[in-house]
Design an enzyme around this catalytic site. Structure first.
Site, PDB file in Angstrom:
ATOM      1  N   CYS A 233       0.811  -1.217   0.000  1.00  0.00           N
ATOM      2  CA  CYS A 233       0.000   0.000   0.000  1.00  0.00           C
ATOM      3  C   CYS A 233       0.839   1.258   0.000  1.00  0.00           C
ATOM      4  O   CYS A 233       1.666   1.414  -0.877  1.00  0.00           O
ATOM      5  CB  CYS A 233      -1.092  -0.016   1.047  1.00  0.00           C
ATOM      6  SG  CYS A 233      -2.512  -0.884   0.384  1.00  0.00           S
TER       7      CYS A 233
ATOM      8  N   ARG B 137      -5.733   3.785  -2.035  1.00  0.00           N
ATOM      9  CA  ARG B 137      -5.153   2.466  -2.285  1.00  0.00           C
ATOM     10  C   ARG B 137      -5.713   1.398  -1.343  1.00  0.00           C
ATOM     11  O   ARG B 137      -5.556   0.211  -1.594  1.00  0.00           O
ATOM     12  CB  ARG B 137      -3.624   2.537  -2.126  1.00  0.00           C
ATOM     13  CG  ARG B 137      -2.967   3.482  -3.122  1.00  0.00           C
ATOM     14  CD  ARG B 137      -1.526   3.756  -2.749  1.00  0.00           C
ATOM     15  NE  ARG B 137      -0.695   2.576  -2.879  1.00  0.00           N
ATOM     16  CZ  ARG B 137      -0.021   2.264  -3.972  1.00  0.00           C
ATOM     17  NH1 ARG B 137      -0.089   3.028  -5.036  1.00  0.00           N
ATOM     18  NH2 ARG B 137       0.741   1.187  -4.007  1.00  0.00           N
TER      19      ARG B 137
ATOM     20  N   TRP C 160      -1.832  -3.043   3.863  1.00  0.00           N
ATOM     21  CA  TRP C 160      -2.942  -3.963   3.622  1.00  0.00           C
ATOM     22  C   TRP C 160      -2.362  -5.357   3.798  1.00  0.00           C
ATOM     23  O   TRP C 160      -1.446  -5.750   3.089  1.00  0.00           O
ATOM     24  CB  TRP C 160      -3.517  -3.777   2.225  1.00  0.00           C
ATOM     25  CG  TRP C 160      -4.878  -4.393   2.062  1.00  0.00           C
ATOM     26  CD1 TRP C 160      -5.554  -5.150   2.957  1.00  0.00           C
ATOM     27  CD2 TRP C 160      -5.730  -4.295   0.920  1.00  0.00           C
ATOM     28  NE1 TRP C 160      -6.766  -5.520   2.458  1.00  0.00           N
ATOM     29  CE2 TRP C 160      -6.909  -5.005   1.209  1.00  0.00           C
ATOM     30  CE3 TRP C 160      -5.612  -3.661  -0.310  1.00  0.00           C
ATOM     31  CZ2 TRP C 160      -7.951  -5.129   0.302  1.00  0.00           C
ATOM     32  CZ3 TRP C 160      -6.656  -3.779  -1.218  1.00  0.00           C
ATOM     33  CH2 TRP C 160      -7.811  -4.494  -0.901  1.00  0.00           C
TER      34      TRP C 160
ATOM     35  N   ASN D 135       6.698  -2.334   0.787  1.00  0.00           N
ATOM     36  CA  ASN D 135       5.607  -2.812  -0.063  1.00  0.00           C
ATOM     37  C   ASN D 135       6.123  -3.986  -0.883  1.00  0.00           C
ATOM     38  O   ASN D 135       7.266  -3.963  -1.347  1.00  0.00           O
ATOM     39  CB  ASN D 135       5.131  -1.727  -1.041  1.00  0.00           C
ATOM     40  CG  ASN D 135       4.214  -0.723  -0.397  1.00  0.00           C
ATOM     41  OD1 ASN D 135       3.819  -0.880   0.754  1.00  0.00           O
ATOM     42  ND2 ASN D 135       3.865   0.316  -1.132  1.00  0.00           N
ATOM     43  N   GLY D 136       5.277  -4.996  -1.081  1.00  0.00           N
ATOM     44  CA  GLY D 136       5.670  -6.117  -1.923  1.00  0.00           C
ATOM     45  C   GLY D 136       5.662  -7.421  -1.164  1.00  0.00           C
ATOM     46  O   GLY D 136       4.978  -7.587  -0.156  1.00  0.00           O
TER      47      GLY D 136
ATOM     48  N   GLU E  45     -17.185 -11.306 -20.937  1.00  0.00           N
ATOM     49  CA  GLU E  45     -16.486 -10.177 -20.333  1.00  0.00           C
ATOM     50  C   GLU E  45     -16.028  -9.179 -21.394  1.00  0.00           C
ATOM     51  O   GLU E  45     -16.122  -7.961 -21.204  1.00  0.00           O
ATOM     52  CB  GLU E  45     -15.286 -10.671 -19.518  1.00  0.00           C
ATOM     53  CG  GLU E  45     -14.300  -9.598 -19.083  1.00  0.00           C
ATOM     54  CD  GLU E  45     -14.876  -8.527 -18.173  1.00  0.00           C
ATOM     55  OE1 GLU E  45     -14.170  -7.534 -17.931  1.00  0.00           O
ATOM     56  OE2 GLU E  45     -16.033  -8.662 -17.715  1.00  0.00           O
TER      57      GLU E  45
ATOM     58  N   LYS F  46     -17.254  -5.388 -21.278  1.00  0.00           N
ATOM     59  CA  LYS F  46     -16.302  -4.271 -21.188  1.00  0.00           C
ATOM     60  C   LYS F  46     -16.549  -3.267 -22.316  1.00  0.00           C
ATOM     61  O   LYS F  46     -16.550  -2.054 -22.086  1.00  0.00           O
ATOM     62  CB  LYS F  46     -14.878  -4.835 -21.265  1.00  0.00           C
ATOM     63  CG  LYS F  46     -13.764  -3.871 -21.029  1.00  0.00           C
ATOM     64  CD  LYS F  46     -13.642  -3.455 -19.584  1.00  0.00           C
ATOM     65  CE  LYS F  46     -13.085  -4.516 -18.677  1.00  0.00           C
ATOM     66  NZ  LYS F  46     -14.082  -5.202 -17.861  1.00  0.00           N
TER      67      LYS F  46
ATOM     68  N   GLU G  15     -19.863  -1.295 -21.840  1.00  0.00           N
ATOM     69  CA  GLU G  15     -19.815  -0.408 -20.675  1.00  0.00           C
ATOM     70  C   GLU G  15     -19.142   0.921 -20.985  1.00  0.00           C
ATOM     71  O   GLU G  15     -19.625   1.978 -20.580  1.00  0.00           O
ATOM     72  CB  GLU G  15     -19.056  -1.082 -19.521  1.00  0.00           C
ATOM     73  CG  GLU G  15     -19.850  -2.101 -18.744  1.00  0.00           C
ATOM     74  CD  GLU G  15     -19.045  -2.690 -17.604  1.00  0.00           C
ATOM     75  OE1 GLU G  15     -19.636  -2.976 -16.552  1.00  0.00           O
ATOM     76  OE2 GLU G  15     -17.812  -2.872 -17.745  1.00  0.00           O
TER      77      GLU G  15
ATOM     78  N   HIS H 228     -27.712 -21.158 -33.491  1.00  0.00           N
ATOM     79  CA  HIS H 228     -28.979 -21.058 -32.772  1.00  0.00           C
ATOM     80  C   HIS H 228     -29.425 -19.597 -32.632  1.00  0.00           C
ATOM     81  O   HIS H 228     -30.102 -19.247 -31.667  1.00  0.00           O
ATOM     82  CB  HIS H 228     -28.859 -21.721 -31.404  1.00  0.00           C
ATOM     83  CG  HIS H 228     -28.601 -23.186 -31.490  1.00  0.00           C
ATOM     84  ND1 HIS H 228     -29.603 -24.130 -31.596  1.00  0.00           N
ATOM     85  CD2 HIS H 228     -27.429 -23.882 -31.513  1.00  0.00           C
ATOM     86  CE1 HIS H 228     -29.082 -25.338 -31.670  1.00  0.00           C
ATOM     87  NE2 HIS H 228     -27.749 -25.212 -31.617  1.00  0.00           N
TER      88      HIS H 228
ATOM     89  N   LYS I 255     -19.680   2.296  -9.488  1.00  0.00           N
ATOM     90  CA  LYS I 255     -18.690   1.271  -9.140  1.00  0.00           C
ATOM     91  C   LYS I 255     -19.299   0.194  -8.247  1.00  0.00           C
ATOM     92  O   LYS I 255     -19.013  -0.979  -8.388  1.00  0.00           O
ATOM     93  CB  LYS I 255     -17.496   1.925  -8.430  1.00  0.00           C
ATOM     94  CG  LYS I 255     -16.347   0.967  -8.151  1.00  0.00           C
ATOM     95  CD  LYS I 255     -15.747   0.421  -9.434  1.00  0.00           C
ATOM     96  CE  LYS I 255     -14.600  -0.531  -9.194  1.00  0.00           C
ATOM     97  NZ  LYS I 255     -14.180  -1.206 -10.425  1.00  0.00           N
TER      98      LYS I 255
END
Length: 610
Positions: free
Chosen positions: A2, A27, A75, A99-100, A483, A487, A490, A506, A605
């Site tokens: 984060c 984040r 996080w 981080n990581g 998907e 996408k 949207e 069909h 969202k």
């Protein structure tokens, strides 16, 4: 993972650090902490679980002073959210934020314990502070101590180190995860993203993988891990604050496409490693009766989460030989399906707040089935209602249409399937290891797909004025067609449909003419010949074919107008690599048409009302 912020200069460090962390809150995080050196060059650390407000209250009662410091929002990956696991981590005179993921965490931890180090947390991050401390105590300067430490680490990381031994200096190092240096007058900064710096400076240097930055009040020195000097001119950031939070990208959506390799790494972190064939989660996901009590799995979701669940159904049924159903949460809650012991229900929602899925979760719990929340949001409503939580840990998505949440939900189902199959005795360790092996290559393979962007952009320009699209595929990749169509509709407002290629005769075949672009997802698998026959049906009717494959063949070249070739991987993970080019295709078509990419009309969202 984060937020990271560091400061050295003439001002009080704490307000700058907490302000920078505040600007990185988007984040997501579950704990926060700050370390400074006081007037006597003594290290002071404050950490708190939860939001920054908790940390502020702590500092009000126990102030932090000094002109140098580091701050972090975490996080959880290794270890649950707790004050003990929060950053910064301290070992003697050294404090580290990270981080990581440290992939050789187990070996390093064992070796440090053997050498007499006392570890206080469950994290991989704490190990770094002990490695640096050991090097400092051996007589190395701080920068050299960090250089030696990072050479012992495997994985992806960004770190910033503060030490009592050199109280006028910060040392930062990175591989894979972002780190940016901000240059001021008589002060310098470091952060994981530009928004944390913008209030103070617009002169920045982005660190590359394998580089170290040494920050003092009056200057910054760059070098590679081997000590080779690096010279890089600073960039002047021109963006406003809203643009800056996009990290220089034109749209959040495009930024989040690029974040998918790191999102994949973070979702895998602490759950599976190349050194082991086992998958282990932070908490028990299965019902009290264990794996043997699972007779049936139901997935309830909406939108893109419903589509990832279709892919999850293929994965779990193939790996675990347990029947799986996928249902729209808005339909599930009203038809009162059979539930009870023996049924495990995945409640799937990126935000964890989707109203229909929340209501379905409550129904599941009330009727005695076992609910697992699959979400990206800690302590969300669905997570709190469910018996168990499986977090994707890919950091928040800002763009309305999903990218990294989509691919990491597939990843989560994949990991769960291996975990359950091993618990059931249906996979040997050797078989599980073979299944897991391709998953560790996915981040670099996604990057290679993103590198195809110029060719995908050219295809987008070619078809941007089309009024209709058709997407077709077979087997586990059929949901990818859904998907891709979702996408596109949207964000570009083009009418698009996704179908199983087996359904062409069909109904959908009636739509095909010379104006209809048809995206065919056709990996070189056992269904290749059948899907190729469907392609020929499109060609016969003059449809314009965009083929998405993992192996270009003469047959495809003879039929398709355009071909996008992705790397080969396990058939169970092929949908991940097939999804990324469709994200880019939809994005560039939307850009060509001038739509609001990040906030498409009529969409939100998180759908928190029915």
């Amino acid at each position: 993972m984060c937020g990271i912020v560091g400061y050295v200069g003439a001002q009080e460090a704490y307000p700058i650090l907490v302000g920078g962390l505040k600007r990185l809150e988007y984040r997501g995080y579950d704990s926060a902490g700050i370390a400074t050196l006081d007037a006597g060059n003594r290290l002071e650390v404050r950490r708190a679980v939860g939001k920054l407000e908790n940390l502020r209250k702590l500092v009000e009662h126990s102030p932090l002073t000094g002109h140098i410091g580091i701050g972090h929002t975490r996080w959880a990956t290794h270890g649950r959210p707790s004050e003990q696991n929060a950053h910064p981590h301290q070992a003697g005179p050294v404090a580290v934020i990270h981080n990581g993921i440290v992939e050789n965490f187990i070996e390093l931890r064992a070796e440090l314990v053997r050498r007499g180090h006392k570890l206080k947390s469950e994290t991989d991050s704490e190990l770094i502070s002990h490695l640096v401390e050991e090097n400092v105590k051996s007589g190395l300067a701080l920068t050299d101590a960090v250089r030696r430490a990072v050479r012992e680490l495997r994985g992806s990381f960004s770190i910033v180190v503060l030490s009592e031994t050199e109280p006028a200096k910060l040392v930062a190092a990175k591989t894979a995860t972002p780190l940016v240096v901000g240059l001021g007058e008589g002060e310098n900064f470091v952060a994981s993203d530009i928004p944390a710096l913008l209030e103070h400076t617009r002169r920045t240097i982005v660190l590359e993988d394998g580089e170290i930055a040494e920050l003092g009040r009056d200057g910054v020195r760059l070098m590679k891990f081997d000590g080779t000097p690096v010279h890089r001119e600073p960039r002047i950031i021109q963006w406003d604050a809203a643009r800056a939070s996009k990290g220089g990208y034109r749209h959040f959506l495009r930024k989040e496409i690029d974040e998918q390799p790191q999102a994949w790494i973070d979702t895998m972190a602490g759950r599976a490693t190349p050194a082991s064939s086992r998958v282990a989660f932070e908490t028990e996901l299965l019902p009290p009766g264990g794996a043997e009590s699972v007779k049936r799995i139901v997935m309830v979701a909406a939108g893109a989460s419903w589509i990832t669940s279709l892919i999850g159904k293929f994965i779990i049924e193939q790996v675990c030989a347990i029947p799986v159903e996928v249902d729209y949460s808005g339909e599930f809650r009203y038809r009162r399906p059979p539930l009870g012991p023996g049924t495990v229900v995945f409640a799937v929602s990126q935000s964890g707040e989707t109203a229909d899925t929340l209501a379905a979760t409550e129904e599941v719990v009330a009727r005695g089935a076992h609910a697992i929340a699959l979400t990206n949001t800690l302590d969300s409503s669905i997570a709190r209602r469910a018996h168990a939580q499986l977090y994707t840990r890919c950091s928040p998505e800002i763009s309305v249409t999903t990218t990294k949440c989509f691919t990491t939900q597939i990843e989560s189902y994949f990991l769960f399937a291996i975990h359950l199959a091993m618990r059931l005795g249906r996979l040997s360790e050797q078989e599980a290891g073979a299944l897991l092996k391709p998953a560790f290559l996915i981040p670099s393979q996604i990057e290679s797909v993103i590198a195809l962007e110029p060719a995908i952009r050219a295809i987008a320009r070619k078809y941007a004025l089309a009024s209709d699209f058709l997407y077709i595929a077979r087997g586990i990749n059929y949901p990818v067609a859904l998907e891709g169509a979702l996408k596109l509709k949207e964000i570009s407002y083009i009418h698009a449909e996704g179908y199983s290629a087996s359904e062409m005769k069909h109904g959908p075949i009636a739509l095909i003419d010379e104006r209809m672009p048809v995206v065919v997802i056709i990996p070189n698998d056992e269904l290749f010949e059948k899907t190729l026959s469907n392609m020929k049906e499109v060609e016969t009717r003059n449809g314009r074919i965009i083929a998405l494959t993992n192996r270009r063949t003469p047959e495809l070249e003879a039929i398709a107008s355009d071909i996008i070739e992705v790397p080969e991987t396990s058939p169970l993970l092929t949908p991940v690599l097939m999804t990324v080019p469709l994200q880019l295709l939809a994005y560039h078509i939307a850009v060509e048409r001038g739509t609001d990419v990040d906030q498409p009309r009529n969409l939100a969202k998180s759908v928190t009302v029915e």
